[in-house]
Scaffold this motif. Structure first.
Motif, short mmCIF file in Angstrom:
data_model
loop_
_atom_site.label_atom_id
_atom_site.label_comp_id
_atom_site.label_asym_id
_atom_site.label_seq_id
_atom_site.Cartn_x
_atom_site.Cartn_y
_atom_site.Cartn_z
N LEU A 398 11.31 14.95 -21.67
CA LEU A 398 10.93 14.48 -20.34
C LEU A 398 10.13 15.53 -19.59
CD1 LEU A 398 14.16 12.71 -19.06
CD2 LEU A 398 12.00 11.66 -19.69
N ASP A 399 10.59 16.80 -19.77
CA ASP A 399 9.90 17.89 -19.08
C ASP A 399 8.47 18.02 -19.57
OD1 ASP A 399 12.19 18.25 -17.76
OD2 ASP A 399 12.79 20.11 -18.78
N ALA A 400 8.31 17.74 -20.88
CA ALA A 400 6.97 17.90 -21.46
C ALA A 400 6.06 16.74 -21.06
CB ALA A 400 7.08 17.96 -22.98
N LEU A 401 6.66 15.62 -20.69
CA LEU A 401 5.84 14.46 -20.34
C LEU A 401 5.09 14.73 -19.05
CD1 LEU A 401 7.95 11.21 -20.87
CD2 LEU A 401 5.82 11.84 -21.98
N PRO A 402 3.81 14.47 -19.04
CA PRO A 402 3.07 14.70 -17.80
C PRO A 402 3.23 13.53 -16.83
CG PRO A 402 1.58 13.97 -19.51
CD PRO A 402 2.94 13.99 -20.14
N ASP A 403 4.14 12.61 -17.18
CA ASP A 403 4.26 11.39 -16.39
C ASP A 403 5.46 11.45 -15.46
OD1 ASP A 403 2.20 10.40 -18.00
OD2 ASP A 403 3.65 9.80 -19.52
N LEU A 404 5.46 10.54 -14.50
CA LEU A 404 6.62 10.38 -13.63
C LEU A 404 7.51 9.31 -14.26
CD1 LEU A 404 4.81 10.18 -10.20
CD2 LEU A 404 5.90 12.15 -11.24
N LEU A 405 8.81 9.60 -14.31
CA LEU A 405 9.72 8.65 -14.95
C LEU A 405 10.76 8.21 -13.92
CD1 LEU A 405 10.32 7.46 -17.76
CD2 LEU A 405 11.94 9.29 -18.07
N PHE A 406 10.84 6.92 -13.71
CA PHE A 406 11.78 6.39 -12.72
C PHE A 406 12.69 5.35 -13.35
CE2 PHE A 406 7.75 7.18 -10.51
CZ PHE A 406 8.15 8.04 -9.52
N GLU A 407 13.80 5.11 -12.65
CA GLU A 407 14.59 3.91 -12.96
C GLU A 407 14.61 3.07 -11.71
OE1 GLU A 407 18.52 3.94 -14.80
OE2 GLU A 407 17.91 5.74 -15.89
N PHE A 408 14.35 1.77 -11.88
CA PHE A 408 14.33 0.85 -10.74
C PHE A 408 15.33 -0.28 -10.94
CE2 PHE A 408 9.91 2.45 -10.49
CZ PHE A 408 9.92 2.89 -9.18
N SER A 409 15.78 -0.83 -9.83
CA SER A 409 16.53 -2.09 -9.91
C SER A 409 15.50 -3.22 -9.96
CB SER A 409 17.43 -2.27 -8.68
OG SER A 409 16.63 -2.57 -7.56
N ALA A 410 15.96 -4.44 -10.22
CA ALA A 410 15.02 -5.56 -10.28
C ALA A 410 14.39 -5.79 -8.91
CB ALA A 410 15.75 -6.81 -10.75
N GLN A 411 15.07 -5.36 -7.85
CA GLN A 411 14.54 -5.55 -6.49
C GLN A 411 13.65 -4.38 -6.06
OE1 GLN A 411 17.97 -5.93 -7.12
NE2 GLN A 411 17.49 -8.10 -7.49
N GLY A 412 13.42 -3.45 -6.97
CA GLY A 412 12.52 -2.34 -6.66
C GLY A 412 13.18 -1.16 -5.99
N HIS A 413 14.52 -1.04 -6.13
CA HIS A 413 15.18 0.16 -5.59
C HIS A 413 15.01 1.32 -6.57
CE1 HIS A 413 17.41 -3.05 -3.50
NE2 HIS A 413 17.39 -2.18 -2.49
N TYR A 414 14.72 2.48 -6.04
CA TYR A 414 14.71 3.67 -6.89
C TYR A 414 16.16 3.98 -7.26
CZ TYR A 414 9.90 4.84 -5.57
OH TYR A 414 8.55 4.83 -5.40
N ARG A 415 16.50 4.02 -8.56
CA ARG A 415 17.86 4.33 -8.99
C ARG A 415 17.96 5.72 -9.60
NH1 ARG A 415 20.16 1.15 -5.77
NH2 ARG A 415 20.47 -1.00 -6.40
N ALA A 416 16.88 6.21 -10.19
CA ALA A 416 16.88 7.57 -10.75
C ALA A 416 15.45 8.05 -10.82
CB ALA A 416 17.52 7.56 -12.13
N VAL A 417 15.30 9.36 -10.71
CA VAL A 417 13.97 9.97 -10.82
C VAL A 417 14.07 11.07 -11.85
CG1 VAL A 417 12.16 11.20 -9.59
CG2 VAL A 417 13.54 9.51 -8.38
N HIS A 418 13.38 10.92 -12.97
CA HIS A 418 13.37 11.97 -13.99
C HIS A 418 11.96 12.51 -14.03
CE1 HIS A 418 17.10 10.15 -15.45
NE2 HIS A 418 16.48 9.00 -15.47
N SER A 419 11.69 13.49 -13.24
CA SER A 419 10.32 13.98 -13.26
C SER A 419 10.28 15.47 -13.04
CB SER A 419 9.51 13.29 -12.18
OG SER A 419 8.22 13.81 -12.19
N GLN A 420 9.52 16.13 -13.87
CA GLN A 420 9.31 17.55 -13.69
C GLN A 420 8.33 17.80 -12.56
OE1 GLN A 420 11.65 19.43 -14.74
NE2 GLN A 420 10.13 20.95 -15.34
N PHE A 421 7.43 16.86 -12.39
CA PHE A 421 6.33 17.08 -11.45
C PHE A 421 6.68 16.50 -10.10
CE2 PHE A 421 4.76 16.91 -15.73
CZ PHE A 421 4.13 18.14 -15.82
N LYS A 422 7.64 17.20 -9.46
CA LYS A 422 8.15 16.69 -8.19
C LYS A 422 7.03 16.62 -7.14
CE LYS A 422 12.62 16.88 -9.55
NZ LYS A 422 12.51 17.32 -10.90
N GLY A 423 6.01 17.48 -7.30
CA GLY A 423 4.92 17.52 -6.33
C GLY A 423 4.15 16.22 -6.30
N ALA A 424 4.20 15.48 -7.41
CA ALA A 424 3.46 14.22 -7.47
C ALA A 424 4.22 13.10 -6.78
CB ALA A 424 3.19 13.85 -8.92
#
Ligand SMILES: Nc1nc2c(ncn2[C@@H]2O[C@H](COP(=O)(O)OP(=O)(O)OP(=O)(O)O)[C@@H](O)[C@H]2O)c(=O)[nH]1
Length: 694
Positions: A398-424
């Motif tokens: 995940l750290d190596a991924l240059p992407d932002l990784l999220f978990e969402f509910s079906a209604q679009g709630h942010y449930r988790a944020v797995h991202s090294q690039f917090k600045g983005a």
């Protein structure tokens, strides 16, 4: 033959209790030896003297003498007169019982008084002690919650306590003098009798348990009964003492304890736990059971030997285990719990989980004994280790991924944020959790993301939805890949979304697109874009009936510049020409470079009046001519050039772009022929006369 008088005198002398005769005036006439002993006097003379000294009244309560004399006067005798006297020899008080009667002569004349005095001091003390001990016994019997009763040898109740009486549902007084058969069924009375006889025959206390149903024990409660033969002072059996105690609750508790212990044992076996028992008062005092010992791969024969608790513990784990132990022994923790590596007989280290508690302490609270369980957790530890390794790998990925990784509910709630690039991120991860996409992102971007979530809800995944965001001072493009997570149980439906920053790709695409439609040297639209725009302009003109115009420009003798000063200087001229052309027209109009030194200007919306349109176009044509005639600074030298401009107008009628372009080109060519640096309208070119030969 012995005279009666002499007999009387001998009897008087040898009475075991004190006897006396006194005259009417109180003078002592005669006493016996027992009387002298009572007063601890050697002889009659001593007694007589002391008696006189006492004034003939030795009663501790002087009133008693008056009472004595009054009774004697009235009755002629005194019986069982109990009083306290001062002993004549030492003045000590003693208790006495007196009998006396008056002595008369044959004619009834009063001669004196004759009486006995018995020292009952010891008897009174004994009686008082007896009364006290009887009272005490009664109190004890009433205080003890057990049922207590005493029967004589005929089975008649002599006494009992309230507990016994209330068990029968009657008063103590009602029981005394009765037999069992008065109160219980015949069969029960018979059983009571048998056990009484058993105790009497045994000649000692017999103890047995009894739970016979009867109206005095309807719940069949269990009683522990003791029956003891009672003996008198000579050891003769005179009755039987019974004590009965309800032990149902104790038995229930014992049964529960047995059950619980069995269940615990089963649970320990079922959980494959071993047990240990640590005697803290001795060293070594740690014992394992066979199951615990076999966890270590060791023979169960040696299991119960006391050993040091640390014997098999890995050296690196000794300190934390000792700390956990100390923490519990010092009362800081309610239970001891530690996980450590232990040496298996095969030389490997296995993982054990040890839990325990102090179960015995000294009076001062010092722990004496601990017991606990051991569980082999090697498999769990290995699983944990491999889980940790997998997690670390996943995190690294995940750290190596240059992407932002999220978990969402079906209604679009942010449930988790797995991202090294917090600045983005637009917000810190903890602020994002729980919010919806629409609360965080601009409407367009949020709509795009929700579109992707809906698609993933229906189809399992979504790829390629793009959206644009202002991140800091830059505008960034993201492309979304969404996957629906497999659901576990009735867990909420969730989506893993990867937002990839595609800004660079977008810019590259834009550059390619620009290249396809623009001239790389001047940045002006190229032939393709011009053709497109020209077609649109023609179509619009058809609808609006307004005129449009197309100018075709070619620089005069450009080849010479190239040849004389080089291609680069030629390029500079072309770039400057492009700039000047753009300055001469409106924003809505188009300047394009077709290639070489050829440029095209497309004018829109010139009105529906042909003359006005031509005039306006002509003005712009000359404006361009003048502008391009201005000198150029190319490199370190000045240069002059001129254009030849051909113009054609179009309006209303359907025309092909190529046709219009050709007309403008023709007009330009005409301008060249008229001597260059000229503006020529296609419409002004005279039609070529058809050749005669044709
Ligand atoms: N510097 C430069 N020269 C170019 C470019 N493309 C074409 N040319 C040159 O532009 C010149 C075009 O010349 P022409 O228009 O045919 O001839 P001319 O010298 O302008 O003569 P007239 O048009 O008749 O006045 C040729 O020498 C080409 O090699 C370019 O991108 N840069």
């Amino acid at each position: 033959m012995v005279s009666p008088e002499r007999d009387t005198s001998t009897l008087f002398e040898h009475l075991p209790i004190g006897a006396y005769r006194v005259a009417l005036d109180g003078q002592l006439l005669q006493v016996n030896a027992a009387f002298l002993r009572l007063h601890r006097c050697q002889d009659f003379a001593q007694l007589h003297r002391l008696y006189k000294e006492s004034g003939f009244n030795t009663y501790v309560q002087p009133q008693r003498r008056k009472d004595f004399e009054a009774e004697l006067r009235q009755q002629g005798k005194v019986k069982d007169f109990v009083s306290e006297l001062f002993r004549l020899s030492d003045g000590k008080p003693i208790w006495v019982r007196e009998h006396a009667h008056v002595i008369t002569d044959k004619v009834g004349k009063l001669l004196g008084v004759e009486g006995t005095v018995e020292d009952i001091t010891r008897e009174r003390k004994a009686r008082s002690a007896l009364r006290k001990s009887e009272a005490m016994l009664r109190n004890v019997m009433q205080t003890i919650p057990d049922q207590i009763w005493v029967k004589d040898l005929d089975g008649v109740y002599l006494t009992c306590n309230d507990a016994f009486a209330s068990a029968l549902g009657i008063q103590v007084e009602d029981i005394i003098g009765t037999r069992d058969a008065h109160w219980v069924e015949e069969s029960i009375a018979q059983r009571f009798l048998l056990s009484d006889q058993w105790a009497l025959q045994a000649g000692r206390t017999v103890t047995f348990e009894e739970n016979n149903a009867s109206h005095i024990n309807p719940d069949e409660q269990l009683f522990e009964v003791h029956k003891t033969p009672m003996r008198d002072a000579q050891g003769k059996v005179i009755g039987i003492l019974g004590v009965s105690r309800n032990i149902q609750a104790r038995k229930d508790a014992e049964a529960l304890l047995r059950d619980t212990t069995e269940q615990l044992e089963l649970a320990i076996m079922g959980a494959e736990l071993g047990r240990w028992d640590h005697d803290l008062s001795m060293e070594p005092g740690y014992r394992m059971d066979a199951r615990a010992f076999s966890m270590l791969g060791r023979a169960s024969d040696d299991a119960t030997l006391p050993r040091a608790w640390s014997q098999f513990v890995h050296p690196d784990d000794l300190a934390p285990v000792a700390q956990a132990l100390h923490s519990h022994l010092s009362g800081q923790s309610t239970a001891y719990q530690a996980e450590y590596r232990a040496l298996h007989a095969n030389g490997n280290w296995i993982w054990l989980s040890s839990r325990g508690k102090v179960v015995q302490t000294r009076k001062d609270g010092t722990p004496l004994r601990m017991v606990g369980t051991l569980m082999d957790i090697t498999a769990r530890k290995q699983a944990e280790e491999s889980l940790l390794a997998t997690r670390a790998e996943l995190q690294a990925t995940l750290d190596a991924l240059p992407d932002l990784l999220f978990e969402f509910s079906a209604q679009g709630h942010y449930r988790a944020v797995h991202s090294q690039f917090k600045g983005a991120l637009r917000l810190a991860p903890d602020k994002l959790i729980g919010r919806t996409l629409h609360e965080v992102l601009p409407r367009d971007a949020a709509d795009a993301c929700m579109r992707a979530l809906r698609q993933a809800t229906e189809e399992g995944r979504s790829n390629g939805v793009q959206y644009c965001l202002d991140v800091g001072s830059n505008q960034k493009w993201f492309e979304l890949s969404v996957v629906r997570k497999p659901r576990v149980g009735d867990e909420e439906l969730r989506f893993i979304a990867i937002a990839r920053d595609i800004t660079e790709r977008k810019e590259a695409e834009e550059a390619i697109r620009h290249l396809a439609f623009h001239d790389p040297l001047t940045g002006l639209p190229n032939r393709r874009l011009l053709t497109d725009r020209l077609q649109n302009a023609i179509a619009q003109s058809q609808r609006s009936r307004e005129h449009g115009a197309l100018m075709f420009l070619d620089l005069d003798r450009f080849k010479q510049l190239n040849d004389s000063r080089g291609h680069e200087i030629g390029d500079q001229l072309l770039q400057e020409v492009a700039r000047r052309l753009q300055h001469c027209i409106r924003q809505v109009d188009t300047v394009a470079r077709l290639g070489g030194d050829e440029f095209v200007v497309l004018l829109h919306n010139l009105g529906s009046e042909p003359d006005a349109a031509r005039l306006h176009t002509s003005m712009i044509g000359y404006k361009i001519l003048a502008s391009l005639n201005e000198p150029y600074v190319l490199g370190d030298a000045q240069h002059s050039t001129t254009p030849s401009i051909g113009i054609t107008l179009f309006a209303g009628s359907p025309t092909e772009a190529s046709e219009v372009l050709k007309k403008a080109d023709t007009a330009m060519y005409a301008a060249k022929q008229r001597g260059r640096n000229n503006v020529c309208f296609f419409e002004d070119i005279p039609p070529i006369a058809p050749s005669k030969s044709a």
